[in-house]
Scaffold this motif. Structure first.
Motif, PDB file in Angstrom:
ATOM      1  N   PRO A 206     -43.755  21.016  27.667  1.00 51.30           N
ATOM      2  CA  PRO A 206     -42.947  22.138  28.186  1.00 51.30           C
ATOM      3  C   PRO A 206     -43.807  23.383  28.377  1.00 51.30           C
ATOM      4  O   PRO A 206     -44.433  23.864  27.434  1.00 51.30           O
ATOM      5  CB  PRO A 206     -41.898  22.341  27.085  1.00 51.30           C
ATOM      6  CG  PRO A 206     -42.525  21.797  25.837  1.00 51.30           C
ATOM      7  CD  PRO A 206     -43.424  20.676  26.270  1.00 51.30           C
ATOM      8  N   ILE A 207     -43.874  23.893  29.599  1.00 48.45           N
ATOM      9  CA  ILE A 207     -44.736  25.037  29.894  1.00 48.45           C
ATOM     10  C   ILE A 207     -44.028  26.368  29.635  1.00 48.45           C
ATOM     11  O   ILE A 207     -44.539  27.249  28.958  1.00 48.45           O
ATOM     12  CB  ILE A 207     -45.233  24.978  31.358  1.00 48.45           C
ATOM     13  CG1 ILE A 207     -46.007  23.668  31.599  1.00 48.45           C
ATOM     14  CG2 ILE A 207     -46.096  26.191  31.677  1.00 48.45           C
ATOM     15  CD1 ILE A 207     -47.231  23.514  30.745  1.00 48.45           C
ATOM     16  N   GLY A 208     -42.821  26.511  30.161  1.00 45.51           N
ATOM     17  CA  GLY A 208     -42.151  27.805  30.074  1.00 45.51           C
ATOM     18  C   GLY A 208     -41.351  28.028  28.805  1.00 45.51           C
ATOM     19  O   GLY A 208     -41.004  29.159  28.487  1.00 45.51           O
ATOM     20  N   ASN A 209     -41.049  26.967  28.077  1.00 47.27           N
ATOM     21  CA  ASN A 209     -40.211  27.075  26.880  1.00 47.27           C
ATOM     22  C   ASN A 209     -41.093  27.411  25.672  1.00 47.27           C
ATOM     23  O   ASN A 209     -42.050  26.701  25.382  1.00 47.27           O
ATOM     24  CB  ASN A 209     -39.470  25.748  26.655  1.00 47.27           C
ATOM     25  CG  ASN A 209     -38.364  25.890  25.629  1.00 47.27           C
ATOM     26  OD1 ASN A 209     -38.468  26.687  24.693  1.00 47.27           O
ATOM     27  ND2 ASN A 209     -37.298  25.126  25.806  1.00 47.27           N
ATOM     28  N   HIS A 210     -40.735  28.497  24.949  1.00 53.45           N
ATOM     29  CA  HIS A 210     -41.582  28.938  23.837  1.00 53.45           C
ATOM     30  C   HIS A 210     -40.868  28.849  22.489  1.00 53.45           C
ATOM     31  O   HIS A 210     -41.235  29.533  21.538  1.00 53.45           O
ATOM     32  CB  HIS A 210     -42.056  30.374  24.076  1.00 53.45           C
ATOM     33  CG  HIS A 210     -42.829  30.537  25.341  1.00 53.45           C
ATOM     34  ND1 HIS A 210     -44.046  29.934  25.558  1.00 53.45           N
ATOM     35  CD2 HIS A 210     -42.544  31.220  26.484  1.00 53.45           C
ATOM     36  CE1 HIS A 210     -44.497  30.237  26.756  1.00 53.45           C
ATOM     37  NE2 HIS A 210     -43.597  31.020  27.344  1.00 53.45           N
ATOM     38  N   GLY A 211     -39.860  27.992  22.378  1.00 47.60           N
ATOM     39  CA  GLY A 211     -39.208  27.788  21.088  1.00 47.60           C
ATOM     40  C   GLY A 211     -40.117  27.044  20.136  1.00 47.60           C
ATOM     41  O   GLY A 211     -41.220  26.614  20.480  1.00 47.60           O
ATOM     42  N   PHE A 212     -39.628  26.836  18.887  1.00 48.45           N
ATOM     43  CA  PHE A 212     -40.466  26.184  17.876  1.00 48.45           C
ATOM     44  C   PHE A 212     -40.788  24.740  18.249  1.00 48.45           C
ATOM     45  O   PHE A 212     -41.935  24.296  18.074  1.00 48.45           O
ATOM     46  CB  PHE A 212     -39.773  26.218  16.508  1.00 48.45           C
ATOM     47  CG  PHE A 212     -40.584  25.523  15.436  1.00 48.45           C
ATOM     48  CD1 PHE A 212     -41.711  26.141  14.896  1.00 48.45           C
ATOM     49  CD2 PHE A 212     -40.237  24.246  14.997  1.00 48.45           C
ATOM     50  CE1 PHE A 212     -42.468  25.502  13.926  1.00 48.45           C
ATOM     51  CE2 PHE A 212     -40.989  23.607  14.026  1.00 48.45           C
ATOM     52  CZ  PHE A 212     -42.098  24.247  13.489  1.00 48.45           C
ATOM     53  N   PRO A 214     -41.021  23.198  21.337  1.00 48.48           N
ATOM     54  CA  PRO A 214     -42.096  23.153  22.338  1.00 48.48           C
ATOM     55  C   PRO A 214     -43.441  23.618  21.785  1.00 48.48           C
ATOM     56  O   PRO A 214     -44.488  23.086  22.140  1.00 48.48           O
ATOM     57  CB  PRO A 214     -41.587  24.094  23.428  1.00 48.48           C
ATOM     58  CG  PRO A 214     -40.098  24.034  23.303  1.00 48.48           C
ATOM     59  CD  PRO A 214     -39.834  23.922  21.833  1.00 48.48           C
ATOM     60  N   PHE A 215     -43.411  24.638  20.905  1.00 47.17           N
ATOM     61  CA  PHE A 215     -44.658  25.115  20.298  1.00 47.17           C
ATOM     62  C   PHE A 215     -45.336  23.996  19.506  1.00 47.17           C
ATOM     63  O   PHE A 215     -46.543  23.769  19.628  1.00 47.17           O
ATOM     64  CB  PHE A 215     -44.375  26.301  19.375  1.00 47.17           C
ATOM     65  CG  PHE A 215     -45.509  26.615  18.438  1.00 47.17           C
ATOM     66  CD1 PHE A 215     -46.636  27.281  18.893  1.00 47.17           C
ATOM     67  CD2 PHE A 215     -45.455  26.206  17.118  1.00 47.17           C
ATOM     68  CE1 PHE A 215     -47.699  27.552  18.028  1.00 47.17           C
ATOM     69  CE2 PHE A 215     -46.504  26.460  16.243  1.00 47.17           C
ATOM     70  CZ  PHE A 215     -47.638  27.146  16.701  1.00 47.17           C
ATOM     71  N   LEU A 216     -44.549  23.295  18.692  1.00 42.39           N
ATOM     72  CA  LEU A 216     -45.099  22.218  17.875  1.00 42.39           C
ATOM     73  C   LEU A 216     -45.635  21.094  18.760  1.00 42.39           C
ATOM     74  O   LEU A 216     -46.707  20.541  18.498  1.00 42.39           O
ATOM     75  CB  LEU A 216     -44.022  21.677  16.924  1.00 42.39           C
ATOM     76  CG  LEU A 216     -44.460  20.580  15.947  1.00 42.39           C
ATOM     77  CD1 LEU A 216     -45.578  21.101  15.044  1.00 42.39           C
ATOM     78  CD2 LEU A 216     -43.270  20.114  15.110  1.00 42.39           C
ATOM     79  N   TYR A 217     -44.905  20.789  19.813  1.00 43.48           N
ATOM     80  CA  TYR A 217     -45.330  19.735  20.732  1.00 43.48           C
ATOM     81  C   TYR A 217     -46.666  20.108  21.381  1.00 43.48           C
ATOM     82  O   TYR A 217     -47.582  19.274  21.483  1.00 43.48           O
ATOM     83  CB  TYR A 217     -44.258  19.523  21.799  1.00 43.48           C
ATOM     84  CG  TYR A 217     -44.429  18.258  22.610  1.00 43.48           C
ATOM     85  CD1 TYR A 217     -43.752  17.106  22.259  1.00 43.48           C
ATOM     86  CD2 TYR A 217     -45.275  18.229  23.704  1.00 43.48           C
ATOM     87  CE1 TYR A 217     -43.909  15.932  22.992  1.00 43.48           C
ATOM     88  CE2 TYR A 217     -45.440  17.073  24.444  1.00 43.48           C
ATOM     89  CZ  TYR A 217     -44.746  15.926  24.089  1.00 43.48           C
ATOM     90  OH  TYR A 217     -44.931  14.778  24.798  1.00 43.48           O
ATOM     91  N   LYS A 218     -46.788  21.351  21.825  1.00 40.59           N
ATOM     92  CA  LYS A 218     -48.032  21.808  22.443  1.00 40.59           C
ATOM     93  C   LYS A 218     -49.192  21.769  21.446  1.00 40.59           C
ATOM     94  O   LYS A 218     -50.327  21.412  21.789  1.00 40.59           O
ATOM     95  CB  LYS A 218     -47.867  23.229  22.981  1.00 40.59           C
ATOM     96  CG  LYS A 218     -46.925  23.350  24.167  1.00 40.59           C
ATOM     97  CD  LYS A 218     -46.755  24.813  24.554  1.00 40.59           C
ATOM     98  CE  LYS A 218     -45.707  24.973  25.638  1.00 40.59           C
ATOM     99  NZ  LYS A 218     -45.498  26.394  25.993  1.00 40.59           N
ATOM    100  N   LEU A 219     -48.908  22.154  20.214  1.00 44.01           N
ATOM    101  CA  LEU A 219     -49.933  22.155  19.176  1.00 44.01           C
ATOM    102  C   LEU A 219     -50.466  20.743  18.935  1.00 44.01           C
ATOM    103  O   LEU A 219     -51.690  20.515  18.917  1.00 44.01           O
ATOM    104  CB  LEU A 219     -49.368  22.738  17.878  1.00 44.01           C
ATOM    105  CG  LEU A 219     -50.284  22.699  16.656  1.00 44.01           C
ATOM    106  CD1 LEU A 219     -51.530  23.546  16.902  1.00 44.01           C
ATOM    107  CD2 LEU A 219     -49.537  23.187  15.416  1.00 44.01           C
ATOM    108  N   LEU A 220     -49.565  19.791  18.761  1.00 48.50           N
ATOM    109  CA  LEU A 220     -49.974  18.413  18.513  1.00 48.50           C
ATOM    110  C   LEU A 220     -50.724  17.839  19.708  1.00 48.50           C
ATOM    111  O   LEU A 220     -51.705  17.101  19.556  1.00 48.50           O
ATOM    112  CB  LEU A 220     -48.749  17.559  18.192  1.00 48.50           C
ATOM    113  CG  LEU A 220     -48.017  17.913  16.894  1.00 48.50           C
ATOM    114  CD1 LEU A 220     -46.742  17.091  16.765  1.00 48.50           C
ATOM    115  CD2 LEU A 220     -48.922  17.700  15.691  1.00 48.50           C
TER     116      LEU A 220
END
Length: 297
Positions: A206-212, A214-220
């Protein structure tokens, strides 16, 4: 027969239901005559690797592996209600800590509890788990007395579906945490050439979504991508050839979509078949250039 001075490793990544891609790719590799001396797997890759290491890399075993994937779809091993399961795990509710569903499935498909790595003949098998207490990989198979079933359960312990396993001071979970495309474990165990079946797919980030979430997904995703890059670089620094086959479809596949197995198997076969053809074309071009050089001299 392959030259054992240059052992070939098949490295199979994690990716849940996307592991069906690997089944098709393995069929293409078998038909092309690629036979591994070493199998290394993480998560679902460890399941595919263990099945073929135990039963032999044959057409019959590949056909049986397809049937096992059909059975996995019927068993719904990774239910899609992961948010509910996550809440149960966070509140430490009963019924989420055990990997009994996976254990029962593996046993029902011929993996007896007494089977050890030393019982595998003609090839080597290594399964990767992550020890959260030491922040390091744990490789099952280094000790021939290791239980293959225990190694598989540890390598596939993926929250929220299966809680990490606590044993002998270790806190073990899915190997994808530390090495989702386990090239380094293959190098440690003597591989001089590697075919890596990679299920990594970043397209659903998820590019535009900054909830927890999506954040965790981007981190992993960032950690996984960096791991893969570093392990490939490590192999190259040691002069080890890595043939990486990226197995992705036209659209992202969720890790619980086992019902798509047949579709993914066929697509995995086509992707690998094309990659193998390109390797063979490169070899021919290289040989032609070499002989042309000799003639000119």
């Amino acid at each position: 027969m392959r030259d054992m001075r240059r052992p070939l490793a098949f490295v199979l990544s994690g990716g849940g239901a996307r592991g069906a891609f690997q089944v098709g790719a393995l069929r293409a590799l078998y038909e092309a005559g690629y036979i591994p001396d070493i199998w290394v797997g993480t998560s679902v890759g460890s399941v595919n690797a263990a099945y073929l290491a135990i039963n032999g890399f044959t057409q019959k075993s590949l056909d049986s592996l397809v049937e096992a994937w059909h059975a996995a779809a019927r068993a719904d091993l990774l239910p899609s209600n992961y948010l509910y399961l996550t809440l149960r795990m966070l509140f430490n509710r009963a019924g989420i800590r055990s990997g009994h569903r996976f254990r029962d499935f593996f046993i029902s498909h011929g993996l007896t509890e007494d089977l050890k790595f030393k019982d595998i003949k003609g090839t080597k098998l290594y399964l990767v788990s992550a020890d959260l207490n030491t922040a390091a990989p744990l490789i099952y198979g280094l000790d021939p007395e290791d239980s293959i079933l225990e190694g598989l359960i540890a390598s596939t312990a993926l929250p929220p579906w299966i809680h990490p396993i606590e044993k002998d001071g270790r806190f073990l979970m899915d190997g994808g945490v530390v090495s989702n495309l386990p090239i380094e474990p293959a190098l440690i165990n003597g591989a001089k050439e590697i075919i890596a079946l990679d299920l990594y797919d970043s397209r659903d980030i998820p590019i535009g979504n900054h909830g927890f979430g999506p954040f965790l997904y981007k981190l992993l995703n960032t950690v996984e991508k960096r791991q893969i890059e570093l392990e490939i670089t490590l192999a190259r620094s040691k002069g080890v050839v890595v043939h990486r086959i990226s197995l992705i479809g036209e659209k992202p596949i969720a890790i619980w979509e086992f019902h798509l197995a047949d579709q993914l198997i066929e697509l995995g076969y086509r992707i690998a078949h094309q990659e193998i053809a390109s390797w063979e074309a490169e070899k021919k071009a290289s040989r032609f250039s070499f002989f042309s050089f000799i003639k000119r001299r």
